[in-house]
Design an enzyme around this catalytic site. Structure first.
Site, mmCIF file in Angstrom:
data_model
loop_
_atom_site.group_PDB
_atom_site.id
_atom_site.type_symbol
_atom_site.label_atom_id
_atom_site.label_comp_id
_atom_site.label_asym_id
_atom_site.label_seq_id
_atom_site.Cartn_x
_atom_site.Cartn_y
_atom_site.Cartn_z
ATOM 1 C CB CYS A 1 5.771 -3.917 0.373
ATOM 2 S SG CYS A 1 5.371 -2.342 0.329
ATOM 3 C CB THR A 2 2.695 -4.136 -4.127
ATOM 4 O OG1 THR A 2 2.016 -3.123 -3.323
ATOM 5 C CG2 THR A 2 1.490 -4.895 -4.848
#
Ligand SMILES: [Zn+2]
Length: 417
Positions: free
Chosen positions: A202-203
């Site tokens: 997700c980063t």
């Protein structure tokens, strides 16, 4: 004297006697004609025509194997020439497998090397079935995992094809013998593979914070605009492409420090291969192929070569892992916190040392819940598992290195974390 006899096309008798194999350590009492016959009837596939592949092809051809096949999707780059000795400067831009095959065919009389240009994952299963031994001279874990899983699947259908896997990194190397369903497979021992430094999915996808996240983003999206090919740190245009995309991304998120050196470092993330180590490891693989082809005993099962402080060669017998996601049960259970998001869960799966999933896609009740190639699934990363799946659920998880019909069942139970 060797007591193991194998049929023309099948290795079954080896497997039946494998538990006794340790007794058969003496030299084969074979006549030259018999040896020749064995070697001429074995059909060998070499996967990869790079540093290891060139050495393996040479070794096989000079050892007397004559029905050799080689597959590689790559083309020759000038930077390959310091170790991939079947190529010359004039070959730059040509396909590796074709040039390598032509060279060996020219050089060694009576040998026929048949080249294939393409991705191993695109070859039909029926094609793999025709080989007696597969030697993998690959430079990445993902392709090895895929090949291993494919051969284990074939073994489930009684088509036993041993896989000899070589790998090298600087002064270190490894070679191993995998007899699908009889010895530990590649996946059984993922703990021996140093996990790559990965960043939470997700980063990279939505919240990059450091320059490396931006480069990772570029690497992740590289195959989409390059016919599925992975970014190659040896190619200037690949590095330039990633640099541009990463800088663009960095600008968007006000991150500073994406430059050429950093980009190259993140892409390569590997120690360069040495020609000499390649040749040691390739020779070990060829020796194992010779022994298997003549029904002799073989190395059990994994050999680590460390040339940094004198020579240390250490063979290790690997145990099959009953929970192996390829040759074992392929099911795991996880407790999930009430607030835990799908993104968290995926990161946990990726960080698990024995699973080492790279870019897992998740299916629930037949629907894609997350797949990095399907942008509409991206918002699900922020949602909680509870809201997506309820309190108890069985998810189907797969990854690029897993063949189509193979997946991992992940049972989750949501409770107060
Ligand atoms: Zn296994």
């Amino acid at each position: 004297m060797s007591q193991i006899h194998i049929q023309q096309k099948r290795f079954d008798p080896i497997y039946k006697q494998i538990e006794h194999a340790s007794k058969y350590t003496e030299e084969a009492d074979l006549s030259p004609e018999e040896i020749k016959d064995y070697l001429h009837t074995r059909k060998i596939l070499v996967v990869g025509a790079g540093g290891l592949g060139c050495e393996v092809l040479k070794g096989l051809a000079l050892s007397g194997f004559s029905d050799i096949h080689v597959i590689d999707l790559d083309t020759i780059d000038i930077s390959n020439l310091n170790r991939q000795f079947l190529f010359t400067q004039e070959d730059a831009g040509k396909t590796k497998s074709e040039v390598a095959a032509a060279f060996v065919n020219r050089r060694v009389k009576g040998v026929k090397v048949v080249p294939y240009v393409g991705n191993i994952m695109d070859q039909p299963l029926d094609w793999y079935k025709t080989f007696d031994i597969v030697i993998a001279g690959l430079d990445n874990v993902e392709a090895r995992r895929w090949l291993n899983a494919t051969l284990v699947n074939l073994a489930r259908n009684d088509i036993m094809i041993p896989m000899l896997d070589g790998g090298s990194e600087g002064l270190f190397g490894q070679a191993r013998v995998i007899i699908p369903q009889m010895t530990a497979c590649y996946e059984c021992t993922m703990w021996t593979v140093t996990p790559e430094v990965t960043f939470p999915v997700c980063t990279i996808a939505s919240n990059p914070r450091i320059p490396a996240h931006c480069v990772q983003y570029a690497i992740m999206h590289f195959p989409e605009s390059h016919d599925g090919r992975k970014c190659d740190g040896d190619r200037d245009d690949d590095v330039d492409w990633c640099l541009n995309v990463a800088q663009e991304r960095a600008k968007q998120f006000n991150i500073e420090g994406v430059d050429y050196k950093l980009t190259l470092g993140v892409i390569k993330n590997v120690i360069p291969a040495l020609a000499s180590t390649n040749s040691i490891i390739a020779a070990l693989c060829v020796n194992e192929a010779l022994k298997l082809a003549m029904n002799l005993t073989f190395m059990k099962h994994y050999l680590r070569y460390s040339g940094s402080e004198g020579i240390n060669v250490q063979p290790l017998e690997m145990e099959m892992n009953p929970d192996c996601i390829v040759c074992g049960g392929a099911e795991i259970s996880l407790d999930v916190g009430e607030d835990e998001t799908l993104g968290n869960l995926i990161d946990r799966l990726k960080q698990d040392e024995t699973l080492q999933l790279k870019n897992p896609f998740v299916i629930f009740n037949g629907n894609a819940v997350y797949n990095s190639k399907l942008p509409f699934t991206e918002p699900n990363l922020e949602k909680t598992c509870l809201s997506l799946f309820g309190k108890h659920a069985e998810l189907t998880v797969s990854d690029k290195f897993m063949p189509d019909d193979q997946f991992l069942r992940v049972k989750i139970k949501v409770g107060p974390g």
